[in-house]
Design a protein around this motif. Structure first.
Motif, mmCIF file in Angstrom:
data_model
loop_
_atom_site.group_PDB
_atom_site.id
_atom_site.type_symbol
_atom_site.label_atom_id
_atom_site.label_comp_id
_atom_site.label_asym_id
_atom_site.label_seq_id
_atom_site.Cartn_x
_atom_site.Cartn_y
_atom_site.Cartn_z
ATOM 1 N N LEU A 174 0.655 -1.128 -0.009
ATOM 2 C CA LEU A 174 -0.132 -0.077 0.030
ATOM 3 C C LEU A 174 0.806 1.137 -0.078
ATOM 4 C CD1 LEU A 174 -2.806 -0.996 2.631
ATOM 5 C CD2 LEU A 174 -2.915 -0.950 0.257
ATOM 6 N N GLN A 175 2.022 1.433 0.785
ATOM 7 C CA GLN A 175 2.820 2.600 0.953
ATOM 8 C C GLN A 175 3.668 2.683 -0.434
ATOM 9 O OE1 GLN A 175 5.466 1.637 4.032
ATOM 10 N NE2 GLN A 175 3.934 2.199 5.537
ATOM 11 N N ALA A 176 3.844 1.527 -1.289
ATOM 12 C CA ALA A 176 4.598 1.636 -2.514
ATOM 13 C C ALA A 176 3.463 2.318 -3.368
ATOM 14 C CB ALA A 176 4.982 0.265 -2.987
ATOM 15 N N TRP A 177 2.337 2.032 -3.482
ATOM 16 C CA TRP A 177 1.228 2.197 -4.564
ATOM 17 C C TRP A 177 0.794 3.759 -4.242
ATOM 18 C CZ3 TRP A 177 -3.310 -1.438 -5.325
ATOM 19 C CH2 TRP A 177 -2.678 -2.822 -5.890
ATOM 20 N N ARG A 178 1.341 4.273 -2.996
ATOM 21 C CA ARG A 178 1.014 5.582 -2.786
ATOM 22 C C ARG A 178 1.886 6.524 -3.339
ATOM 23 N NH1 ARG A 178 0.087 3.775 2.685
ATOM 24 N NH2 ARG A 178 -1.800 3.504 3.030
ATOM 25 N N ARG A 179 3.091 5.758 -3.696
ATOM 26 C CA ARG A 179 4.321 6.778 -4.195
ATOM 27 C C ARG A 179 4.146 6.451 -5.758
ATOM 28 N NH1 ARG A 179 7.131 3.860 -0.043
ATOM 29 N NH2 ARG A 179 7.874 2.323 -1.806
ATOM 30 N N GLY A 180 3.469 5.881 -6.339
ATOM 31 C CA GLY A 180 3.046 5.599 -7.772
ATOM 32 C C GLY A 180 2.604 4.229 -8.175
ATOM 33 N N ARG A 181 1.824 4.343 -9.091
ATOM 34 C CA ARG A 181 1.084 2.907 -9.253
ATOM 35 C C ARG A 181 2.020 2.034 -10.297
ATOM 36 N NH1 ARG A 181 -2.927 2.383 -6.129
ATOM 37 N NH2 ARG A 181 -4.530 4.284 -6.116
ATOM 38 N N PRO A 182 1.647 0.766 -10.377
ATOM 39 C CA PRO A 182 2.351 -0.196 -11.112
ATOM 40 C C PRO A 182 2.329 0.146 -12.671
ATOM 41 C CG PRO A 182 0.776 -1.378 -9.770
ATOM 42 C CD PRO A 182 0.544 -0.055 -9.557
ATOM 43 N N GLU A 183 3.442 0.016 -13.332
ATOM 44 C CA GLU A 183 3.517 0.460 -14.698
ATOM 45 C C GLU A 183 2.657 -0.662 -15.445
ATOM 46 O OE1 GLU A 183 6.645 0.790 -18.181
ATOM 47 O OE2 GLU A 183 7.253 0.421 -16.200
ATOM 48 N N ALA A 184 1.490 0.000 -16.364
ATOM 49 C CA ALA A 184 0.514 -0.908 -17.114
ATOM 50 C C ALA A 184 1.432 -1.315 -18.431
ATOM 51 C CB ALA A 184 -0.617 -0.159 -17.507
ATOM 52 N N TYR A 185 0.896 -2.503 -18.972
ATOM 53 C CA TYR A 185 1.480 -2.889 -20.133
ATOM 54 C C TYR A 185 0.567 -3.961 -20.932
ATOM 55 C CZ TYR A 185 2.616 -7.260 -17.038
ATOM 56 O OH TYR A 185 2.725 -7.958 -16.094
ATOM 57 N N PRO A 186 0.674 -3.979 -22.095
ATOM 58 C CA PRO A 186 -0.103 -5.105 -22.731
ATOM 59 C C PRO A 186 -0.300 -6.648 -22.586
ATOM 60 C CG PRO A 186 1.020 -3.580 -24.541
ATOM 61 C CD PRO A 186 1.561 -3.744 -23.088
ATOM 62 N N GLN A 187 -1.534 -7.202 -22.248
ATOM 63 C CA GLN A 187 -1.647 -8.701 -22.040
ATOM 64 C C GLN A 187 -0.990 -9.128 -23.152
ATOM 65 O OE1 GLN A 187 -5.523 -9.928 -21.880
ATOM 66 N NE2 GLN A 187 -4.925 -11.785 -21.586
ATOM 67 N N GLY A 188 -0.042 -10.168 -22.831
ATOM 68 C CA GLY A 188 0.649 -10.990 -23.705
ATOM 69 C C GLY A 188 2.139 -10.300 -24.038
ATOM 70 N N SER A 189 2.347 -9.200 -23.601
ATOM 71 C CA SER A 189 3.469 -8.578 -23.954
ATOM 72 C C SER A 189 4.789 -9.311 -23.157
ATOM 73 C CB SER A 189 3.712 -7.076 -23.645
ATOM 74 O OG SER A 189 3.670 -6.862 -22.442
ATOM 75 N N GLN A 190 6.113 -8.574 -23.308
ATOM 76 C CA GLN A 190 6.981 -9.294 -22.261
ATOM 77 C C GLN A 190 7.197 -8.525 -21.129
ATOM 78 O OE1 GLN A 190 9.209 -11.607 -23.184
ATOM 79 N NE2 GLN A 190 8.017 -12.040 -25.045
ATOM 80 N N GLY A 191 6.302 -7.721 -20.883
ATOM 81 C CA GLY A 191 5.960 -6.865 -19.211
ATOM 82 C C GLY A 191 6.341 -5.364 -19.738
ATOM 83 N N PRO A 192 6.313 -4.542 -18.437
ATOM 84 C CA PRO A 192 6.378 -3.181 -18.742
ATOM 85 C C PRO A 192 7.835 -2.695 -19.064
ATOM 86 C CG PRO A 192 6.628 -3.818 -16.444
ATOM 87 C CD PRO A 192 6.182 -5.206 -17.237
ATOM 88 N N GLY A 193 8.348 -1.553 -19.632
ATOM 89 C CA GLY A 193 9.657 -1.166 -19.917
ATOM 90 C C GLY A 193 10.457 -1.019 -18.718
#
Length: 50
Positions: A12-31
């Motif tokens: 919860l504290q980490a999310w207050r600092r910023g949201r997780p980086e979104a990335y397309p389903q089926g991709s190799q993950g966030p940059g």
């Protein structure tokens, strides 16, 4: 209950600092995943060979 909060509160504290980086389903993950690697290391592609 206290143990559950011990585990959840850092998330919860980490999310207050910023949201997780979104990335397309089926991709190799966030940059931003590259920032997790030590110099000279690389991610393996999904379904790829080492």
């Amino acid at each position: 209950m206290e143990e559950a909060w011990r585990v959840v509160e850092p998330v919860l504290q980490a999310w207050r600092r910023g949201r997780p980086e979104a990335y397309p389903q089926g991709s190799q993950g966030p940059g931003g995943q590259e920032r997790l690697l030590l110099p000279g290391h690389r991610w393996l592609e999904l379904g790829g060979k080492p």
